[in-house]
Design a protein around this motif. Structure first.
Motif: not given
Length: 888
Positions: A406-416, A420-434
């Motif tokens: 995700i770090d590289l996704t954020l970096e490349m998105a900024s360059e472009a 990035v919908d970080e909140e949506g990403f974090r929510s999906l990651m949290a669900g996976q961890r749970r």
């Protein structure tokens, strides 16, 4: 004071106090609840549980530990580490609270000239359990800590258990006050950054019941013996004694950061964001090296997945810092140079460790390159739709499916110029961890109750007679049925039998157990399996055919001679293949696991990349040439250190005692530590025939082979197959490869011609479809079922051709096919239709569910596939309705 010296002083202190020094266990132990050893007491669990009698009353060790639950916090804070060293002292029914407290105090506050650490006693605080007046009184009255620097805390902080039913008890934690510049006054209860915990003394005196969490369980009662388990954090003591702020600045960790500074051109301490990356590299490099040293290889699940994740976090952190190209070898070299004084295997096995780490880096760098292309596709789709945000689901798919951080996704998105919908990403990651945590919790259970075997473990090891004979007279020491000891067992029963001596080999070292019998007058019992308890007691799993087996009986235990012959061929053949691999591929091709049974072997070894056919042929030839030399197979026992100096190979991650058994075949050709059964001379193996070679994880390959008669039978089948092909193709056997290649070439030519004819037929239908276009408002619409059997690729070509024949009028073309139960579909629009507001991508997303599918694309063309042909008429109706709605 250097970290190596801190370790040495701890061990010396307790050895001088009469403790037995016990080496660190491997990070990998056979414990169903642990991926890795995560505490100093883990290797002593059987003693605490009363399953085994310890060979000493007191012990001390510095245990290497790995904890990965907080991996996302590593680097973000300076308190989290994945690898750490836990120094501990242990008492098994010997001294208790006062002994533990006074011994810890004397080491911490003793002068450095006298072998202590020299901590200022005025800056030490302690905590005790709420009602542990005894511990508080010892600290106050015996040691002399003022009561105002002793705090009582509840179960969550000062009551220890393994998290499952078993031993537990109150504990007393020792803290060091770092000073007001690090936080508020008031002791550990007020601020645990200022008041740093450095040692935990656990008073194991009770048994806990079922429950979850740190304080939601019942205390069942006292243990038969009161035990001591302590843990001192070596890294925490190191940064206090070295006068630095945290573990990342100590003598064993800061050099890795220095190397990252050198490779990236950036400076540690200049940026919070960069500092996190520096710390991730420093922490993970140490952990990865230690895991690989203990036999872990990168993989897609379990321990292998953890290692892969650590290595990839190193790579991505280095890249985000600006380091170019490969860096892993540099980091592994620094870890070796700093840590080898305490862990010499990092130096002696560095070639293998670095090969595994660099191999994973190479793979991940390729993944990053392909992930970048996937990101560009996602970004293009967002721009085409007029948006500016890459969805959380897309970012999660890049991360979870393709390993793109995700770090590289954020970096490349900024360059472009995108977000990035970080909140949506974090929510999906949290669900996976749970879900992962819930899964892990569901599989976590109490340690198997092995106490029924304790008497026999204490009695001493089963005498294994199988190296000298296949038939032995023995006495039945015990019979167990369903884990319960019974006096006798009758015909039809399946029970476990413990004998005082046995010729039957118990499964270990990759060799499966012998089959055989246990007999006596009027008794026959078949031995189906033999397993070890505590590595010393043979447990025979038997089915009684006739008669009655009674505890105390004198019986005859026999090995099936044909089974043993095949087993020795398989095991000795494994050694020959290992030696041949190393001769052909070099010293980095080392064992990563094996399995052998009569007539068959498989061998896993560390290696990057597929073996060439010529290499496989050479390995097979080298092994068989050595077999034909009829080398003598010699076995002998010696000291572990002496065996290693002789060049004997050991299985990584395996714990060996001081005395080891060496199996030598042909002098220097093959020499390994091994407890298995073997042939007398290499010619008795017969023949080795490699079946194939494949990957079983990143950096690990597997070869399989038949030996002896099984190798002959396999070759006989191959010869019969070759004869059949020779007859069918009417060519000599040696010409079969050329003949097959010629037939394959002709088939390819025919398939291409067929494809061309099919495409021609498909395109000829384009004019018919265009002529049949219906007028819907201002749009010419083709919404039809495609010709039967049209492939998805041909369908796209056909739709594009129809659209091209529609001229300048607004045109929409949608075709759905039915090919073997699949429903490929394509939608296309021209510029005039798009100007009216018709989007191919939107149309596809509306009708795809009606045919049980999904699809997507751009405004001018979109496609997908479904699985329900019965929905085609309804889908076409939706297309017409939607176009009519837009076109008026």
């Amino acid at each position: 004071m250097q970290t190596h010296e801190i370790r040495r002083r701890f061990l010396d202190h307790f050895v001088e106090a009469g403790h037995t020094e016990v080496p660190s266990a491997s990070l990998i132990l056979d414990d169903p609840n642990l991926l890795f050893v995560n505490a100093g007491m883990v290797q002593f669990v059987p003693y605490f549980l009363g399953q085994q009698t310890p060979p000493f009353d007191t012990a001390t060790s510095v245990q290497k530990c790995v904890r990965t639950l907080d991996i996302e916090n590593v680097g973000v804070t300076t308190r989290h580490n994945t690898f750490f060293q836990m120094a501990g002292n242990f008492s098994f029914g010997d001294y208790f609270k006062e002994g533990a407290i006074t011994k810890a105090w004397s080491l911490l506050t003793g002068s450095q000239d006298d072998g202590g650490y020299g901590f200022d006693p005025e800056r030490i605080w302690v905590t005790v359990y709420l009602d542990d007046d005894e511990a508080l009184g010892i600290w106050r009255d015996v040691v002399g800590v003022p009561e105002e620097r002793i705090q009582r805390r509840g179960m969550a902080d000062n009551y220890w258990s393994m998290g499952i039913p078993g031993p537990c008890g109150p504990c007393s934690e020792i803290y060091y006050d770092r000073g007001p510049e690090y936080g508020a006054d008031g002791g550990p209860e007020a601020d645990e950054d200022r008041y740093l915990e450095i040692w935990n003394l656990v008073f194991m005196q009770n048994e806990r019941g079922e429950g979850i969490g740190k304080d939601d369980f019942e205390i069942l009662g006292p243990l038969p013996k009161k035990n001591i388990d302590t843990g001192m954090g070596v890294e925490r003591v190191a940064f206090l004694l070295q006068g630095v702020d945290n573990v990342y600045e100590t003598d064993l960790v800061r050099p890795v950061i220095a190397k990252a500074e050198e490779l990236s051109g950036r400076v540690y301490g200049a940026s919070d964001t960069d500092d996190v990356r520096f710390r991730v590299i420093a922490d993970h490099a140490r952990t990865a090296a230690m895991l690989i040293a203990d036999g872990v290889n990168p993989g897609n699940d379990g321990r292998g997945y953890v290692l892969r994740r650590l290595l990839r976090r190193i790579v991505r952190s280095a890249r985000l810092l600006g380091a170019e190209g490969a860096t892993m070898l540099e980091f592994m070299t620094v870890v070796r140079d700093t840590m080898a004084q305490s862990y010499p295997e990092l130096a002696s096995d560095f070639s293998r460790i670095s090969t595994v780490a660099v191999g994973e880096e190479t793979t991940f760098l390729t993944t990053l390159a392909s992930g970048s292309k996937l990101f560009e596709g996602a970004a293009e789709t967002v721009r085409a739709s007029g948006g500016s945000t890459i969805g959380g689901e897309q970012a999660f798919t890049l991360h979870d499916t393709y390993g793109f951080p995700i770090d590289l996704t954020l970096e490349m998105a900024s360059e472009a110029g995108l977000t990035v919908d970080e909140e949506g990403f974090r929510s999906l990651m949290a669900g996976q961890r749970r879900r992962a945590k819930e899964d892990a919790q569901s599989r976590k259970h109490a340690h198997a109750d092995l106490s029924v075997y304790k008497e026999f473990v204490d009695r001493g090891p089963t005498e294994f007679t199988g190296f000298e004979e296949l038939v032995s007279e023995a006495t039945v020491l015990a019979i167990l049925d369903g884990g319960v000891r019974v006096p006798a067992a009758t015909a039809g029963s399946s029970v476990e039998v413990i004998l005082d001596r046995s010729p039957l080999y118990a499964e270990s070292g990759g060799q499966i157990a012998d089959l055989g019998t246990i007999t006596a007058p009027g008794l026959t019992a078949k031995v189906d399996d033999v397993q070890k308890i505590a590595k010393t007691v043979w447990v025979h799993k038997v089915t009684i055919g006739e008669g009655q087996l009674t505890e105390g009986d004198t019986v005859v235990a026999s090995v099936d001679p044909q089974w043993r012959k095949g087993a020795t061929q398989g095991h000795s053949g494994t050694h020959m293949v290992h030696a041949a691999l190393r001769e052909v591929l070099g010293p980095n091709a080392v064992q990563a696991g094996s399995l052998n049974r009569p007539g068959y072997l498989r061998f896993d070894f560390s290696w990057q990349g597929q073996l060439a056919e010529s290499q496989k042929q050479e390995i097979e030839a080298v092994a068989n040439e050595a077999i034909a030399e009829n080398y003598a197979v010699n076995t002998f026992e010696t000291d572990l250190d002496k065996a290693k100096k002789m060049g004997a190979m050991a299985l990584f991650g395996e714990n060996y005692g001081d005395r080891v058994r060496v199996v030598e075949i042909g002098g220097p050709f093959s020499m390994e530590l091994c407890g298995g059964t073997h042939v007398a001379t290499s010619a008795q193996i017969g023949q080795v025939t490699l079946l194939g070679e494949q990957s079983v994880g990143s950096g690990v390959r597997r070869v399989e082979a038949y030996v002896g008669l099984d190798a002959y039978r396999h070759l006989a089948k191959e010869r019969a197959l070759l004869a059949g092909l020779s007859s069918s193709l009417k060519v000599p056997a040696e010409e079969i490869p050329a003949r097959v290649e010629s037939l394959v070439d002709r088939l390819r030519v025919a398939e291409k011609a067929l494809d061309a004819e099919r495409a021609k037929a498909v395109l000829s239908a384009a004019g018919t479809f265009a002529d049949k276009a219906e007028r819907v408002g201002d749009v010419r619409l083709v919404a039809e079922a495609a010709p039967s059997g049209v492939s998805a690729a041909d369908l796209r070509t056909l739709v594009g051709d129809i659209r091209g024949r529609m001229g300048a009028d607004a045109a929409v073309v949608v075709l759905l096919g039915d090919a073997d139960g699949k429903v490929p579909f394509v939608a296309a629009t021209n510029r005039a239709a798009q100007d009216l507001g018709v989007s191919a991508g939107d149309l596809v997303r509306e009708f795809a569910p009606l045919v049980g599918g999904r699809g997507g694309g751009k405004a001018d063309m979109a496609q997908g596939a479904g699985s329900d042909p019965t929905g085609i008429p309804q889908a076409l109706g939706v297309v017409r309705d939607r176009v009519a709605e837009i076109a008026g």
